[in-house]
Design a protein around this motif. Structure first.
Motif, PDB file in Angstrom:
ATOM      1  N   ARG A  30       0.962  -1.164   0.085  1.00  0.00           N
ATOM      2  CA  ARG A  30       0.298  -0.098   0.025  1.00  0.00           C
ATOM      3  C   ARG A  30       0.834   1.190  -0.080  1.00  0.00           C
ATOM      4  O   ARG A  30       0.502   2.280  -0.433  1.00  0.00           O
TER       5      ARG A  30
ATOM      6  N   ALA B 189       3.483  13.834  -8.836  1.00  0.00           N
ATOM      7  CA  ALA B 189       3.607  12.753  -7.903  1.00  0.00           C
ATOM      8  C   ALA B 189       2.776  12.743  -6.819  1.00  0.00           C
ATOM      9  O   ALA B 189       2.178  11.872  -6.229  1.00  0.00           O
TER      10      ALA B 189
ATOM     11  N   PHE C 206      11.186  14.939 -11.494  1.00  0.00           N
ATOM     12  CA  PHE C 206      12.175  14.541 -10.292  1.00  0.00           C
ATOM     13  C   PHE C 206      11.722  12.975 -10.604  1.00  0.00           C
ATOM     14  O   PHE C 206      10.587  12.738 -10.675  1.00  0.00           O
TER      15      PHE C 206
HETATM   16  N1  COA Z   1      -3.155   3.602   3.357  1.00  0.00           N
HETATM   17  C1  COA Z   1      -3.133   3.700   4.872  1.00  0.00           C
HETATM   18  N2  COA Z   1      -2.054   3.927   5.491  1.00  0.00           N
HETATM   19  C2  COA Z   1      -0.756   4.000   4.566  1.00  0.00           C
HETATM   20  C3  COA Z   1      -0.633   3.892   3.279  1.00  0.00           C
HETATM   21  C4  COA Z   1      -1.991   3.587   2.520  1.00  0.00           C
HETATM   22  N3  COA Z   1      -1.986   3.379   1.206  1.00  0.00           N
HETATM   23  N4  COA Z   1       0.699   3.813   3.238  1.00  0.00           N
HETATM   24  C5  COA Z   1       1.377   4.014   4.113  1.00  0.00           C
HETATM   25  N5  COA Z   1       0.387   3.983   5.143  1.00  0.00           N
HETATM   26  C6  COA Z   1       0.753   4.002   6.851  1.00  0.00           C
HETATM   27  C7  COA Z   1       2.331   3.530   7.035  1.00  0.00           C
HETATM   28  O1  COA Z   1       2.211   2.398   7.107  1.00  0.00           O
HETATM   29  C8  COA Z   1       2.234   4.353   8.586  1.00  0.00           C
HETATM   30  O2  COA Z   1       1.581   3.750   9.467  1.00  0.00           O
HETATM   31  P1  COA Z   1       2.268   3.751  10.926  1.00  0.00           P
HETATM   32  O3  COA Z   1       2.323   5.223  11.409  1.00  0.00           O
HETATM   33  O4  COA Z   1       1.392   2.864  11.656  1.00  0.00           O
HETATM   34  O5  COA Z   1       3.738   3.411  10.689  1.00  0.00           O
HETATM   35  C9  COA Z   1       1.690   5.717   8.217  1.00  0.00           C
HETATM   36  O6  COA Z   1       0.641   5.484   6.909  1.00  0.00           O
HETATM   37  C10 COA Z   1       2.247   7.005   7.798  1.00  0.00           C
HETATM   38  O7  COA Z   1       3.308   6.652   6.880  1.00  0.00           O
HETATM   39  P2  COA Z   1       4.267   7.426   5.924  1.00  0.00           P
HETATM   40  O8  COA Z   1       5.169   6.792   5.258  1.00  0.00           O
HETATM   41  O9  COA Z   1       5.085   8.466   7.104  1.00  0.00           O
HETATM   42  O10 COA Z   1       3.441   8.604   5.361  1.00  0.00           O
HETATM   43  P3  COA Z   1       3.700   9.728   4.411  1.00  0.00           P
HETATM   44  O11 COA Z   1       2.781  10.857   4.803  1.00  0.00           O
HETATM   45  O12 COA Z   1       5.213  10.013   4.159  1.00  0.00           O
HETATM   46  O13 COA Z   1       3.103   9.298   3.020  1.00  0.00           O
HETATM   47  C11 COA Z   1       3.602   8.737   0.711  1.00  0.00           C
HETATM   48  C12 COA Z   1       3.717   8.380   2.308  1.00  0.00           C
HETATM   49  C13 COA Z   1       4.266   7.550   0.106  1.00  0.00           C
HETATM   50  C14 COA Z   1       2.355   8.991   0.420  1.00  0.00           C
HETATM   51  C15 COA Z   1       4.622  10.012   0.840  1.00  0.00           C
HETATM   52  O14 COA Z   1       5.862   9.897   1.575  1.00  0.00           O
HETATM   53  C16 COA Z   1       5.143  10.277  -0.561  1.00  0.00           C
HETATM   54  O15 COA Z   1       4.397  10.705  -1.270  1.00  0.00           O
HETATM   55  N6  COA Z   1       6.283  10.179  -0.773  1.00  0.00           N
HETATM   56  C17 COA Z   1       7.009  10.561  -2.149  1.00  0.00           C
HETATM   57  C18 COA Z   1       6.841   9.389  -2.955  1.00  0.00           C
HETATM   58  C19 COA Z   1       6.858   9.673  -4.471  1.00  0.00           C
HETATM   59  O16 COA Z   1       6.240  10.584  -4.950  1.00  0.00           O
HETATM   60  N7  COA Z   1       7.549   8.734  -5.470  1.00  0.00           N
HETATM   61  C20 COA Z   1       7.514   8.703  -6.564  1.00  0.00           C
HETATM   62  C21 COA Z   1       8.691   9.802  -7.033  1.00  0.00           C
HETATM   63  S1  COA Z   1       8.836  10.030  -8.719  1.00  0.00           S
END
Ligand code: COA
Length: 320
Positions: free
Chosen positions: A150, A249, A307
């Motif tokens: 996820r 993104a 990026f």
């Molecule tokens: N649904 C529900 N919960 C989710 C989840 C989902 N799809 N994905 C992760 N979580 C949970 C995690 O397990 C974590 O739970 P925990 O606190 O119990 O450990 C919690 O949500 C927070 O996770 P975190 O990774 O800190 O969330 P975030 O705010 O950083 O959001 C992304 C995660 C991936 C959305 C974010 O980091 C992001 O967008 N990063 C950039 C990624 C990107 O753009 N990649 C492509 C670049 S080209």
């Protein structure tokens, strides 16, 4: 003399997967995905493939440019999800559009791929090595993500976007590109099995792995820095740019870039709610939507920026 975009096109698969659809088989929710990313749904390929989507987007861009496909002397396909190792995607697009002489190659700079392709096309045109270039970004990201993870799969979608570029008096004013391979593992996809008669390695993970928070931190720092550098190269103020067309993104990343550049969000068009992150296709899909709905006016200053994995980054400043 510089390089101008003279036509754009895009194609996305018909099949739509909503956040609620994902919540049927993943521990996630529409609310979580919308709040953390801005994404509501994505278009997912059900069998067409990267080449066929690229060809369709390319045909639309060529028609929009009002040229014959035979005029194209270079085709660059930006993709990290080619259907085959070879022949390259660009050559297969060439066959589909009806051209039999252009140089064709693929370029893999992940989500920055279209920007790298466009800047490369500009280099070819500026050095008189090509007159008319087709740049297409096409991705079947749905084949690289683990649909049980996820933290990655909710982000991505499939599609293709293309632009035809040619020499002109106005157009691209500045370009910038960079990479930092030391951070390659932050977002990576091993993909292919490393096996041969003489080599046997442990099976590789076929799916993407990503440290989402590290990618986020990289993007919110690197993208505004890159755009500031680009604008300073050209002596153009951030407020003089009408449209900032960023890699789609995450809406929070785009909002952070807008804030750091002190530019209102309304200058940052967004379509990731509909398509998710389509990697190298995201910038040209959005560009084509804006071109076709009349949002881009002749003389508007436009910045394109991307990026992604590599890590890579790049941007282009142009007058439309
Ligand atoms: N649904 C529900 N919960 C989710 C989840 C989902 N799809 N994905 C992760 N979580 C949970 C995690 O397990 C974590 O739970 P925990 O606190 O119990 O450990 C919690 O949500 C927070 O996770 P975190 O990774 O800190 O969330 P975030 O705010 O950083 O959001 C992304 C995660 C991936 C959305 C974010 O980091 C992001 O967008 N990063 C950039 C990624 C990107 O753009 N990649 C492509 C670049 S080209």
């Amino acid at each position: 003399m510089t390089t101008r975009i003279i036509g754009t096109g895009h194609f996305v698969p018909e099949h739509i997967v909503t956040n609620d659809d994902l919540a049927q088989f993943l521990d996630t929710s529409d609310e979580w995905i919308k709040e953390r990313t801005g994404i509501r749904r994505r278009h997912i390929d059900t069998g067409m493939g990267t080449t066929a989507m690229a060809a369709e987007a390319s045909k639309r861009a060529i028609e929009n440019a009002g040229i014959s496909p035979k005029e194209i002397d270079l085709i660059i396909a930006a993709t990290s999800t080619a259907d085959e190792i070879f022949p390259n995607t660009a050559a297969m697009v060439q066959r589909e559009i009806g051209n039999d002489r252009a140089a064709c190659y693929d370029l893999n700079a992940a989500c920055t791929g279209f920007i790298y392709g466009l800047n490369t096309a500009h280099a070819f045109i500026s050095s008189h090595m090509a007159k008319t270039v087709l740049v297409v970004g096409s991705e079947t990201m749905s084949r690289t993500v683990d649909w049980e993870d996820r933290s990655t799969c909710i982000l991505f979608g499939d599609g293709a976007g293309a632009a035809v570029v040619a020499a002109d008096d106005a157009g691209i004013e500045a370009v910038i590109m960079g990479s930092d391979g030391r951070k390659g593992e932050i977002i990576a996809c091993d993909g292919r099995p490393a096996q041969s008669r003489w080599m046997s390695q442990a099976p590789r993970n076929p799916y993407m792995v990503m440290n989402g928070q590290e990618v986020f931190k990289f993007a919110v720092k690197k993208v505004p820095e890159t755009i500031a550098q680009l604008l300073s190269q050209a002596g153009v103020g951030a407020e003089e740019v009408r449209h900032y067309i960023l890699h789609q993104a995450n809406e929070r990343i785009i909002a952070s870039v807008a804030k750091r550049l002190h530019v209102p969000m309304e200058r940052f068009p967004i379509n990731l709610d509909e398509y998710g992150n389509t990697s190298a296709a995201s910038v040209p899909i959005l560009l084509d939507e804006l071109n076709r709905n009349g949002a881009l006016k002749r003389g508007d200053r436009v910045v394109l920026a991307g990026f992604g994995a590599g890590l890579t980054w790049g941007a282009t400043l142009m007058t439309w």
